[in-house]
Design an enzyme around this catalytic site. Structure first.
Site, PDB file in Angstrom:
ATOM      1  N   LYS A 186      47.319  53.797  44.208  1.00  0.00           N
ATOM      2  CA  LYS A 186      47.386  54.746  42.845  1.00  0.00           C
ATOM      3  C   LYS A 186      47.300  55.809  42.899  1.00  0.00           C
ATOM      4  CE  LYS A 186      48.067  51.551  39.347  1.00  0.00           C
ATOM      5  NZ  LYS A 186      49.358  51.838  38.434  1.00  0.00           N
TER       6      LYS A 186
ATOM      7  N   SER B 178      43.726  54.071  37.589  1.00  0.00           N
ATOM      8  CA  SER B 178      43.192  53.761  37.204  1.00  0.00           C
ATOM      9  C   SER B 178      41.705  54.692  37.567  1.00  0.00           C
ATOM     10  CB  SER B 178      42.889  52.003  38.205  1.00  0.00           C
ATOM     11  OG  SER B 178      41.821  51.914  38.212  1.00  0.00           O
ATOM     12  N   SER B 179      40.467  53.997  37.437  1.00  0.00           N
ATOM     13  CA  SER B 179      39.165  55.167  37.689  1.00  0.00           C
ATOM     14  C   SER B 179      38.483  54.317  38.830  1.00  0.00           C
ATOM     15  CB  SER B 179      37.892  54.382  36.801  1.00  0.00           C
ATOM     16  OG  SER B 179      37.558  53.162  36.558  1.00  0.00           O
ATOM     17  N   CYS B 180      39.800  53.128  40.062  1.00  0.00           N
ATOM     18  CA  CYS B 180      39.194  53.069  40.672  1.00  0.00           C
ATOM     19  C   CYS B 180      39.621  54.045  42.603  1.00  0.00           C
ATOM     20  CB  CYS B 180      39.430  51.353  41.176  1.00  0.00           C
ATOM     21  SG  CYS B 180      40.794  51.271  41.648  1.00  0.00           S
TER      22      CYS B 180
ATOM     23  N   HIS C 246      40.189  40.508  35.036  1.00  0.00           N
ATOM     24  CA  HIS C 246      38.592  41.306  35.455  1.00  0.00           C
ATOM     25  C   HIS C 246      37.936  40.552  34.350  1.00  0.00           C
ATOM     26  CE1 HIS C 246      42.286  44.389  36.119  1.00  0.00           C
ATOM     27  NE2 HIS C 246      41.535  44.973  36.246  1.00  0.00           N
TER      28      HIS C 246
ATOM     29  N   TYR D 287      44.126  49.029  46.267  1.00  0.00           N
ATOM     30  CA  TYR D 287      45.092  49.534  45.058  1.00  0.00           C
ATOM     31  C   TYR D 287      44.495  50.416  44.876  1.00  0.00           C
ATOM     32  CZ  TYR D 287      45.164  49.428  39.652  1.00  0.00           C
ATOM     33  OH  TYR D 287      45.834  49.010  38.435  1.00  0.00           O
TER      34      TYR D 287
HETATM   35  O1  GFB Z   1      36.103  43.590  37.028  1.00  0.00           O
HETATM   36  P1  GFB Z   1      36.390  43.834  37.778  1.00  0.00           P
HETATM   37  O2  GFB Z   1      36.636  42.259  38.378  1.00  0.00           O
HETATM   38  O3  GFB Z   1      36.821  44.472  38.730  1.00  0.00           O
HETATM   39  O4  GFB Z   1      34.399  43.022  37.921  1.00  0.00           O
HETATM   40  P2  GFB Z   1      35.891  45.941  39.044  1.00  0.00           P
HETATM   41  C1  GFB Z   1      33.860  44.126  37.694  1.00  0.00           C
HETATM   42  C2  GFB Z   1      32.566  43.338  37.122  1.00  0.00           C
HETATM   43  O5  GFB Z   1      31.894  42.199  36.915  1.00  0.00           O
HETATM   44  C3  GFB Z   1      31.905  43.177  39.057  1.00  0.00           C
HETATM   45  C4  GFB Z   1      31.220  41.317  37.887  1.00  0.00           C
HETATM   46  O6  GFB Z   1      30.730  43.552  39.679  1.00  0.00           O
HETATM   47  C5  GFB Z   1      32.215  41.854  38.832  1.00  0.00           C
HETATM   48  O7  GFB Z   1      31.296  41.125  40.246  1.00  0.00           O
HETATM   49  N1  GFB Z   1      32.008  39.675  37.332  1.00  0.00           N
HETATM   50  C6  GFB Z   1      30.922  39.585  37.017  1.00  0.00           C
HETATM   51  C7  GFB Z   1      32.984  39.054  37.132  1.00  0.00           C
HETATM   52  N2  GFB Z   1      31.387  38.073  36.350  1.00  0.00           N
HETATM   53  C8  GFB Z   1      32.308  38.506  37.261  1.00  0.00           C
HETATM   54  C9  GFB Z   1      33.841  37.343  36.939  1.00  0.00           C
HETATM   55  O8  GFB Z   1      33.584  35.768  36.233  1.00  0.00           O
HETATM   56  N3  GFB Z   1      34.446  37.657  36.741  1.00  0.00           N
HETATM   57  C10 GFB Z   1      35.407  38.945  37.296  1.00  0.00           C
HETATM   58  N4  GFB Z   1      36.416  39.905  37.519  1.00  0.00           N
HETATM   59  N5  GFB Z   1      34.414  39.772  37.281  1.00  0.00           N
HETATM   60  C11 GFB Z   1      38.514  46.355  39.318  1.00  0.00           C
HETATM   61  C12 GFB Z   1      39.023  46.486  40.755  1.00  0.00           C
HETATM   62  O9  GFB Z   1      37.562  46.767  39.538  1.00  0.00           O
HETATM   63  O10 GFB Z   1      38.545  47.143  38.512  1.00  0.00           O
HETATM   64  C13 GFB Z   1      40.683  47.072  40.402  1.00  0.00           C
HETATM   65  O11 GFB Z   1      38.905  46.495  41.572  1.00  0.00           O
HETATM   66  C14 GFB Z   1      41.079  48.247  39.142  1.00  0.00           C
HETATM   67  O12 GFB Z   1      41.410  47.917  41.261  1.00  0.00           O
HETATM   68  C15 GFB Z   1      40.197  47.495  37.727  1.00  0.00           C
HETATM   69  O13 GFB Z   1      40.208  49.491  39.229  1.00  0.00           O
HETATM   70  C16 GFB Z   1      40.104  48.557  36.657  1.00  0.00           C
HETATM   71  O14 GFB Z   1      35.356  46.945  37.977  1.00  0.00           O
HETATM   72  O15 GFB Z   1      34.747  46.003  40.544  1.00  0.00           O
END
Ligand code: GFB
Length: 317
Positions: free
Chosen positions: A147, A114-116, A186, A143
């Site tokens: 990875k 993952s890119s994280c 996500h 995570y």
């Molecule tokens: O996709 P996401 O949950 O994960 O959140 P990450 C990306 C961005 O979207 C963050 C915002 O800045 C969130 O605060 N966001 C806005 C939201 N509204 C929402 C919402 O309703 N739901 C969610 N989930 N986010 C993940 C990692 O990071 O990326 C994992 O936690 C993994 O480990 C994955 O690597 C690809 O991009 O921040």
């Protein structure tokens, strides 16, 4: 870097570990045109965190190639609040499958990361060399560490035992088979669901955090295509970034989803929710130089993902 004979999947027994997940499902779809025999194991049949069980299953089934797409995954909140599952379960799955693969004589394995894995403040766009050059983003370090361990396992097996194991690092993925549960999902599936529900109620669309972080998105079938491409044409110790090459601010993404779904409503932000890493656009020069490019643009991908959502493909609703 990839100067070796292509690895032909035709006629091979190919195990997609994690075939019920979004990425595993897309890899199974993609493999339909490769003329191989696809092996899968349901959760009831095989607990991937159980090393002894995985070893037994792999010795019985004798896969020749493995796509390691099985993982405990989730969005920013799930990562932040369930650290044990994201660290322990992923380490267990990885050690079980790598151990089983070497023991059962698997010819080729592709590990999906993952890119994280990259430092929170890595230089953008993030090149593969940025790995382990700085501190991780705290919301998903559990995570990320699991990875990174997977990448290192692939490298270690290659160095010590000469195994042809490779690693691909996809960016944020979305598409059919996604998780639409708002607590675990996500951002893209969350926004699809939120905009759909706001359209029905006429209310505002809530965006977590400030809306300013930027993210790169790749349609899952493009990711599956890249994985098959790498399995067939790449052999090397270095992991390979798999991305679209473009990123977008979360607030712009919300507007785009609203536009695709046809809802010109209001957006409200919730600053009590975390932003996570400010930006994680990957440099995909290596993969592009090898001859691979994505096919599905973001707008088109969102429309397809929404169709899948409407068709009831979203889990946990
Ligand atoms: O996709 P996401 O949950 O994960 O959140 P990450 C990306 C961005 O979207 C963050 C915002 O800045 C969130 O605060 N966001 C806005 C939201 N509204 C929402 C919402 O309703 N739901 C969610 N989930 N986010 C993940 C990692 O990071 O990326 C994992 O936690 C993994 O480990 C994955 O690597 C690809 O991009 O921040």
């Amino acid at each position: 870097m990839s100067a070796h004979p292509p690895y032909d999947l035709a006629g091979k027994r190919v195990w997609v570990a994690g075939h019920r997940g979004m990425v595993g499902g897309a890899i199974v779809r993609r493999l339909a045109s490769e003329g191989c025999e696809v092996l899968t194991a349901s959760r009831e049949e095989l607990d991937l965190t159980d090393q002894r069980a995985v070893l037994g299953w792999m010795h019985n089934q004798r896969p020749q190639a493995v796509f390691l797409a099985a993982a405990r995954v989730g969005g920013i909140l799930a990562n932040d609040t369930r650290p044990v599952e994201f660290l322990r379960d992923n380490l267990l799955i990885e050690t079980s499958i790598f151990t089983g693969a070497e023991s059962a004589g698997v010819e080729k394995l592709l590990f999906l990361g993952s890119s994280c894995i990259y430092p929170k403040h890595a230089e953008q766009p993030i090149r593969e060399e940025a790995l382990l050059t700085g501190p991780l983003e705290p919301t998903n370090e559990w995570y990320a560490i699991a990875k990174i361990a997977g990448i290192k396992l692939a490298q270690a097996y290659r160095r010590q035992y000469g195994c042809d194991y490779i690693s691909a690092m996809p960016t944020n993925l979305y598409g059919p088979g996604d998780n639409f549960d708002l607590k675990g999902s996500h951002v893209l599936p969350a926004l699809i669901r939120k905009v759909h529900e706001a359209k029905l109620s006429g209310g505002p669309v809530e965006v977590w955090g400030t809306g300013s972080p930027r993210r790169e998105f790749l349609y899952v079938d493009d990711c599956a295509d890249a994985c098959v491409f790498l399995m067939k044409s790449y052999s090397g110790e270095g992991h390979i970034n798999v991305g679209s090459g473009d990123d977008i601010a979360i607030i712009e993404l919300a507007r785009l989803v609203m536009d695709v779904l046809g809802y010109p409503g209001e957006i409200v932000t919730d600053p009590t929710k975390p932003d996570g890493t400010p930006r994680k656009l990957m440099d995909n020069t290596r993969l592009r130089t090898m001859g691979w490019a994505p096919k599905v643009a973001l707008r088109e991908g969102i429309a397809r993902a929404y169709e899948a959502f409407l068709a009831g493909e979203g889990r946990n609703l």
